[in-house]
Design a protein around this motif. Structure first.
Motif: not given
Length: 291
Positions: A75-79, A96-102, A141-147, A155-156
């Motif tokens: 399933p979709t991973s989070i980095g 970023a390849r995914g959904i990002l929060k910072a 800190a970056l949180r990315i829900i990876h595609e 992812a970057l």
């Protein structure tokens, strides 16, 4: 489907082959064999790259590149990605390849999306703004829900661009304060109070140690450039009694910039040390005081 794999060789002649894929997962192994001492770059793509394309940083960001997903059924991973940002951090521009929060030092940043994601992907350009920039270095800190097919460094796909307000930093190697990949100049300023006896004597500025070059200004006057030891300069003709404005402009080399994904033997750790190491002293000929 019969994809054609283009494998550039160091003699600039592409090696081509054809494979047949079956339904479902198809493990593919690419083996690069090269002579000892050869420095080559290899890639696999459905379309060959543009002849003028810079392979150092951007070759992997083309839409035609093959997506490598080593965990297709997961399933979709989070980095989570953390790094030290330079003093005065104000804005981050991130692809970023995914959904990002910072976050910066634990405080959430206002993140907005620039433009539309590439067709068929969730790759986006993000603009993250610090509400109250700190004059000191901060942890980002970056949180990315990876595609699918992206994780870890993939992812970057491009370096994070950092915009800073004026900040403060201790003397020493600036690459240790969030500027490890910065090639350019830093300006060190200090106000120095001199007595009449000190100002009328011969005044020598000793910088201690410098990486890599220094240009010295006293009260707006350029007193000279230093490119090698000893890091000393006579500033007698520029000082005066009372307050004196001292500026030291330090420039490093391109080794720091080259350390980001650009194949070169000139980006070794000992070559990326940058800044005014000190100790900085004023020496007064004939005076008993030195500071």
């Amino acid at each position: 489907m019969h994809p054609q794999w283009n494998l550039p060789h160091y003699d600039s002649q592409p090696r081509q082959g054809r494979i047949t894929l079956r339904h479902g997962d198809n493990p593919v192994l690419l083996k690069l064999v090269q002579s000892a001492g050869q420095r080559v770059r290899a890639y696999a793509a459905i379309d060959p790259p543009d002849a003028n394309e810079d392979l150092a940083l951007r070759w992997f960001s083309r839409p035609s590149d093959v997506t490598f997903n080593y965990m297709p059924r997961q399933p979709t991973s989070i980095g989570w990605y953390r790094f030290l940002a330079p003093p005065g951090l104000a804005v981050l521009d991130i692809k970023a390849r995914g959904i990002l929060k910072a976050w910066a030092d634990g405080k959430p940043l206002a993140v907005s999306v620039i433009g539309q994601p590439a067709a068929g992907t969730s790759t986006r350009r993000y603009h993250a703004v610090v509400d109250a920039p700190s004059p000191d270095a901060v942890i980002v800190a970056l949180r990315i829900i990876h595609e699918p097919g992206s994780s870890a460094g993939d992812a970057l796909p491009e370096p994070v661009r950092i915009h800073c307000h004026p900040g403060r930093s201790a003397l020493g190697d600036w690459s240790r304060y969030g500027l490890a990949t910065y090639s350019g100049m830093a300006i060190y300023r200090r106000r120095v109070l001199l007595t009449q006896d000190q100002a009328s004597s011969r005044v020598m500025l000793c910088l201690g140690n410098v990486a890599v070059t220094a240009e010295v200004y006293v009260n707006g006057k350029c007193c000279g450039c230093l490119i090698c030891p000893p890091w000393m300069l006579d500033i007698s003709g520029a000082v005066c009694e009372g307050n004196n404005e001292l500026e030291i402009h330090i420039a490093n080399t391109l080794a720091n910039h080259y350390s980001v994904g650009i194949p070169t033997p000139y980006a070794q750790p000992e070559q990326t040390v940058s800044g005014l190491m000190g100790p900085v002293r004023l020496l007064f000929k004939g005076a008993r005081h030195a500071s």
